[in-house]
Design a protein around this motif. Structure first.
Motif, PDB file in Angstrom:
ATOM      1  N   THR A  54       0.856  -1.181   0.000  1.00 18.86           N
ATOM      2  CA  THR A  54       0.000   0.000   0.000  1.00 18.86           C
ATOM      3  C   THR A  54       0.897   1.237   0.000  1.00 18.86           C
ATOM      4  O   THR A  54       2.126   1.129  -0.040  1.00 18.86           O
ATOM      5  CB  THR A  54      -0.896   0.049   1.259  1.00 18.86           C
ATOM      6  OG1 THR A  54      -0.072   0.375   2.393  1.00 18.86           O
ATOM      7  CG2 THR A  54      -1.588  -1.286   1.506  1.00 18.86           C
ATOM      8  N   PHE A  55       0.278   2.401   0.107  1.00 11.36           N
ATOM      9  CA  PHE A  55       1.016   3.666   0.221  1.00 11.36           C
ATOM     10  C   PHE A  55       1.733   3.763   1.563  1.00 11.36           C
ATOM     11  O   PHE A  55       2.604   4.618   1.744  1.00 11.36           O
ATOM     12  CB  PHE A  55       0.041   4.843   0.087  1.00 11.36           C
ATOM     13  CG  PHE A  55      -0.895   4.903   1.257  1.00 11.36           C
ATOM     14  CD1 PHE A  55      -2.093   4.215   1.247  1.00 11.36           C
ATOM     15  CD2 PHE A  55      -0.557   5.592   2.417  1.00 11.36           C
ATOM     16  CE1 PHE A  55      -2.941   4.223   2.337  1.00 11.36           C
ATOM     17  CE2 PHE A  55      -1.391   5.598   3.517  1.00 11.36           C
ATOM     18  CZ  PHE A  55      -2.586   4.912   3.474  1.00 11.36           C
ATOM     19  N   SER A  56       1.343   2.945   2.521  1.00  5.67           N
ATOM     20  CA  SER A  56       1.767   3.130   3.905  1.00  5.67           C
ATOM     21  C   SER A  56       3.246   2.774   4.066  1.00  5.67           C
ATOM     22  O   SER A  56       3.694   1.746   3.573  1.00  5.67           O
ATOM     23  CB  SER A  56       0.894   2.234   4.793  1.00  5.67           C
ATOM     24  OG  SER A  56       0.970   2.654   6.122  1.00  5.67           O
ATOM     25  N   ASP A  57       3.995   3.623   4.755  1.00  7.67           N
ATOM     26  CA  ASP A  57       5.444   3.438   4.791  1.00  7.67           C
ATOM     27  C   ASP A  57       6.014   3.205   6.186  1.00  7.67           C
ATOM     28  O   ASP A  57       7.223   3.203   6.369  1.00  7.67           O
ATOM     29  CB  ASP A  57       6.144   4.637   4.155  1.00  7.67           C
ATOM     30  CG  ASP A  57       5.764   5.939   4.829  1.00  7.67           C
ATOM     31  OD1 ASP A  57       5.031   5.898   5.832  1.00  7.67           O
ATOM     32  OD2 ASP A  57       6.206   6.993   4.362  1.00  7.67           O
ATOM     33  N   HIS A  58       5.144   3.003   7.170  1.00  7.57           N
ATOM     34  CA  HIS A  58       5.672   2.796   8.520  1.00  7.57           C
ATOM     35  C   HIS A  58       6.122   1.364   8.739  1.00  7.57           C
ATOM     36  O   HIS A  58       6.747   1.057   9.748  1.00  7.57           O
ATOM     37  CB  HIS A  58       4.633   3.192   9.566  1.00  7.57           C
ATOM     38  CG  HIS A  58       3.339   2.462   9.428  1.00  7.57           C
ATOM     39  ND1 HIS A  58       3.191   1.163   9.831  1.00  7.57           N
ATOM     40  CD2 HIS A  58       2.175   2.835   8.882  1.00  7.57           C
ATOM     41  CE1 HIS A  58       1.960   0.772   9.548  1.00  7.57           C
ATOM     42  NE2 HIS A  58       1.327   1.762   8.973  1.00  7.57           N
ATOM     43  N   SER A  59       5.764   0.473   7.820  1.00 10.22           N
ATOM     44  CA  SER A  59       6.196  -0.912   7.909  1.00 10.22           C
ATOM     45  C   SER A  59       6.543  -1.378   6.501  1.00 10.22           C
ATOM     46  O   SER A  59       6.180  -0.730   5.518  1.00 10.22           O
ATOM     47  CB  SER A  59       5.097  -1.789   8.520  1.00 10.22           C
ATOM     48  OG  SER A  59       3.868  -1.588   7.854  1.00 10.22           O
ATOM     49  N   TYR A  62       8.232  -4.894  16.046  1.00 10.12           N
ATOM     50  CA  TYR A  62       6.793  -4.887  15.798  1.00 10.12           C
ATOM     51  C   TYR A  62       6.231  -6.299  15.654  1.00 10.12           C
ATOM     52  O   TYR A  62       5.015  -6.482  15.544  1.00 10.12           O
ATOM     53  CB  TYR A  62       6.470  -4.079  14.542  1.00 10.12           C
ATOM     54  CG  TYR A  62       7.015  -2.675  14.546  1.00 10.12           C
ATOM     55  CD1 TYR A  62       7.309  -2.020  15.745  1.00 10.12           C
ATOM     56  CD2 TYR A  62       7.237  -1.975  13.355  1.00 10.12           C
ATOM     57  CE1 TYR A  62       7.803  -0.723  15.748  1.00 10.12           C
ATOM     58  CE2 TYR A  62       7.732  -0.680  13.354  1.00 10.12           C
ATOM     59  CZ  TYR A  62       8.022  -0.065  14.557  1.00 10.12           C
ATOM     60  OH  TYR A  62       8.520   1.216  14.553  1.00 10.12           O
ATOM     61  N   ASN A  76       5.529  -3.875   4.744  1.00  9.20           N
ATOM     62  CA  ASN A  76       4.288  -4.113   4.025  1.00  9.20           C
ATOM     63  C   ASN A  76       3.155  -3.755   4.983  1.00  9.20           C
ATOM     64  O   ASN A  76       3.412  -3.484   6.150  1.00  9.20           O
ATOM     65  CB  ASN A  76       4.171  -5.585   3.624  1.00  9.20           C
ATOM     66  CG  ASN A  76       5.246  -5.982   2.629  1.00  9.20           C
ATOM     67  OD1 ASN A  76       5.202  -5.595   1.472  1.00  9.20           O
ATOM     68  ND2 ASN A  76       6.241  -6.747   3.086  1.00  9.20           N
ATOM     69  N   THR A  77       1.916  -3.786   4.497  1.00  9.74           N
ATOM     70  CA  THR A  77       0.784  -3.542   5.386  1.00  9.74           C
ATOM     71  C   THR A  77       0.156  -4.893   5.709  1.00  9.74           C
ATOM     72  O   THR A  77      -0.511  -5.491   4.865  1.00  9.74           O
ATOM     73  CB  THR A  77      -0.225  -2.592   4.714  1.00  9.74           C
ATOM     74  OG1 THR A  77       0.428  -1.343   4.462  1.00  9.74           O
ATOM     75  CG2 THR A  77      -1.432  -2.357   5.615  1.00  9.74           C
TER      76      THR A  77
END
Lengths: 337, 337, 337, 337
Positions: free
Chosen positions: A241-246, A279, A248-249
């Motif tokens: 996804t667009f999410s960059d804190h990990s 995490y 992958n999502t």
């Protein structure tokens, strides 16, 4: 289409129905149940009049399956699938851990990891002999030598082996070495490979593709099952996804609908899902709580020296601590571990 | 920048430091701690020589904060934030439930829901008087009348009210009616609204934007905190991806990095996150396991007759069952509920 | 619902129909056409029997609109919308450029940019007085002073002004200063703001939300139109995806379906879409080729000294070169520039 | 690492350098240029002292390549790659069309399509003999028989053949039948397959993976090139996003950064990118304008009767009309068609 036999149907009645299905150019899949036999039918069933089969002796009823996945659907197989293994089964009531290093690096570390796992009541070791690497210039795994190492460790310790198959060329070798054959995220729609493991005699752990919908994932399982191998374990490992804190999502929300649509066990890989060892424990606990049937975890005797994926690997003490927490929580969620 | 005062710093020393910061055209934010006072500084601190402040009486040290969010960062505020409420605090050690219907539909159902919640030990009721609706032609909420209903129910029952503020025009009215002001996902970067609730005297529940990165979400919290309102509660509610098995993709994996980077409490809304009531309980349990500080849940006396979002609302018996399961599991995860 | 009047319907017949619609608690929207008048009806039309209206004098037929957006749909308004401006219209046959700096930085640079644009046959200048910034600590725009600068430059040069409105507080001031009111991507579903500009007398340029579907975008336009302002210009500016080679993923593929579903003009902002000035010219050309009605471009006299978004701004010579290329290609695509 | 030879370097000097590289356990890749020879080095070059090679006779300089992709990078190969074909080259100055049906359905339709294309000056025909299908129960292509059909049509008409290879088993057969071997989006990271076509003597058209970053895509090309096959053509075909107005989100914005980072030609497949035939022509024009080197288009004599992907196939008149528009526009963009 699903043919449900009467409770007391005889072997010869069942065989007659199987033959009748084949004579229609379709493929029958016997699905034994607790109280009665069912027979899944795949192939182009649209043209078949279910009445042709319903009149046969011993048949209770014929049911059309509305989903594009048939053998993988709960409509055709209402009870949860149990994958039996020498080391204990995967499926309802159990919460199964599979742990080990990203890659086989040498025999000592595989032996050491196997002993550590067995001491802690974990019976399945994962390690890659063949590694799918983004770059052609990085370590691609030890290959056949890696498989030989795992076979020797299995012979010595009795631990079960989970390892990835990347291509049809090495299918025989991996099938021999593995207790569970892993298909990686990049190969979820490598249809030649899916067809090959559909003919294997070992269970298949099928990782979700990086941008696969739930339906596509179940259709990939269907490829394996259509080949006659019904022992498929799904594994969520994070989507892109667009999410960059990990890295992958990790999509834990896929578990409830997956359980609603399919009878196959679902495991979670929080190591690849998060990409950061700190995490992993909370997401491992969340996987248990969300209804997963187990975890695929990266652990390493010395993560900071790992040849690949060290950042997401737990060391042994951290794994042991997580194991304790999982065991403490498992019974709340109706699982044994 | 963060100014850490010595353990025994006097009030007049602290006031002197505050005045010194203001004289540099910067904004001081007093951050009282268990053993000592700290003072956050926001504004253009790049040009400030920390030595200027470190020499002041009572100052222990000055620390540069490396993240773009300052007041929201754990660097500046190492301890978890506790949001005190008349009905019990939100934050570490607690697992707080906020439940109620999508919209205020009439006074009877709000009263009925409040009584049901209080009977079950839940002290915060959510309901929308102003509803953000995709279409201008669908029910937009009861507006001011809805706020009045909630005020009367609060007066009669003592339940706390959580309700959404959609625009600055209604800010005073919502601030008066609410115990917690909710900012919805579509307004996460409505900066005028964030600045307005930065001046409010009530805690703010800030939903994550539909495609917001963790950093953008914390920067939105920073807007509120920069205005002087430090009582911000984050709320994950699903992000938008290619995935179609649920209404949104509930991103529980954001919780561990969010906790690492920020001291603010994080709640989860599995109702919007999944969009299907059958999937709410497993994702609620997974939220607890992943480290969330509580849940925002949609419940309705008769979900199938709800004016909005009925498909994702639990009925009362289903909520009660989930509550039991959460209570059974909470202590495993170090939470009171 | 759409009421199509007969070709020769009289004014009093039309007024009678408008009154009849209002008496049903619905809102009529007169939609004059080349050969006949049509009247859009919004509100809860589900309960209305179209026969009630079809029997009225001068009515040719009643058509139910199947899409959730009504006024924005091509069903209700088959011809392309033309947005007339003192400086030339936006819509079919034209390819309109709007160019200028990200922010108003001072009067000299706005004057200089306006003169440069007019010399080159570009009649609309964009610049932000109010800037939506992720951080509360960065430059938020010159505010009202920025509007005053643009008003003076407009008075001196005659250039048209396009500028963003971020909140209802400044709506009157922006409406007075602007020839086109811009609604930014973060406010695409700020419904209070959409309702406010629905009452404005100036055209609205509505940027697509960062993760908005086409339907949500058209529903946002519907909010503006339902308020009585039919002059809406859509603007694609890139959506948020996993892709990291550009700031956003410019979705030119939205243009053909947008043109199929709606009659509103569509412009493209390749500056925000790509985030890199080197990629702006090819994506500008591609926008023309894909069927866009124009471009929103960031240009700056000295991009490397820009207070914001310098990396994606073209300098004047680069803009002039692009303009030449666009003019050379426009006639191939049936556009005047 | 890149070794640039002096302009007048002799064959024996070059051979000496190649041998020296091999003696370091590295792989040399001769890269002939217009005025001088260069030699790319792949393998673990981190440990190599470039001085060792720079002192050899005929060597001008050694350059470290900073990107993870080496042979695919513009640093190592500044000039655009030209892929020569009997029917005309793919690369700078040309705009190449490849068109045909999704699948080979029978010999008549392939013959008919080939004749139609050649009459219209299009020299490459695409059609699938092996089809990657989501469901195991749908038409999987005619297989080897489909290849034989294409070979006969090629022999009769002289048209070039582009067809997909899905697995290593059929690699020899596809390599013999095809003028360009297509690797599909689901196999972009099927590393066994990439290695196999790295040994092929035919150019490879490499489709972008459904959620591949630009770097991953170029790394996949690197796998092919590292095997010695430098004739790689990239093909954008849409990525997977939340957006639902088209089958995929065609990412034309990848073209400019791709051209900046790599010397390989880039084509676009607007048929799969949009999934709707009405949207193909505008996106085809936009591809030309964005800088693509050509198009892969699905056409069918009778799209509504196609065995697969009919909804996105153009019929012959629509293709002819698009061809005229492309020819009219090509020269504006410096391309021959």
């Amino acid at each position: 289409m699903l043919v449900v036999m009467q409770a007391g149907a005889t072997t010869s009645q069942i065989e007659h129905v199987l033959a009748a299905i084949e004579s229609l150019q379709l493929t029958p899949h016997p699905l034994p149940g607790a109280t009665r036999m069912a027979i899944g039918i795949t192939g182009n069933t649209a043209a078949v009049d279910s009445g042709t089969i319903e009149v046969l002796d011993g048949v209770k009823e014929c049911i059309r399956v509305t989903k594009p996945f048939k053998l993988a659907s709960r409509e055709m197989h209402p009870a949860d699938t149990v994958v039996p293994l020498p080391t204990g089964s995967i499926g309802p009531g159990n919460f199964t851990l599979i742990a080990g290093p990203c890659s086989v690096e040498n025999e000592a570390m595989i032996q050491q990891t196997a002993e550590f796992l067995l001491e802690n009541g974990v019976y399945l070791l994962r390690a890659g002999a063949f590694k799918p690497r983004t770059s052609p210039y990085t370590f691609q795994g030890m290959g056949i030598e890696g498989l030989e190492i795992m076979k020797r460790v299995r012979a010595r310790t009795g631990i079960g082996i989970v390892t990835e198959l990347m291509d049809t060329e090495n299918a025989d070798a991996v099938e021999e070495a593995a207790d569970i054959i892993q298909i990686g995220t990049r190969n979820m729609q490598n249809f030649a490979l899916l067809k090959r493991v559909g003919r294997a005699r070992k269970p298949v752990l099928l990782k979700r593709g990086m941008s696969a919908t739930l339906e596509e994932w179940l259709m990939a399982a269907e490829y394996v099952m259509a080949g006659g191998n019904y022992q498929v374990i799904l594994c969520e490992r994070g989507v892109r996804t667009f999410s960059d804190h990990s890295r992958n999502t990790l999509d834990l929300s896929v578990i409830p609908p997956c359980k609603a649509l399919s009878h196959l066990p679902v495991m979670v890989d929080p190591s690849h899902g998060t990409g950061r060892r700190a995490y992993v424990p909370p997401m491992a606990m969340a996987s248990l709580a969300a209804g997963a049937d187990g975890l695929l975890l990266e652990i390493h005797p010395t993560p900071d020296k790992a040849m690949s994926d060290g950042a997401q690997s737990l060391d042994f003490p951290a794994f042991k601590k997580l194991l304790d927490q999982l065991r403490q929580a498992a019974s709340i969620f109706g699982r044994r571990l």
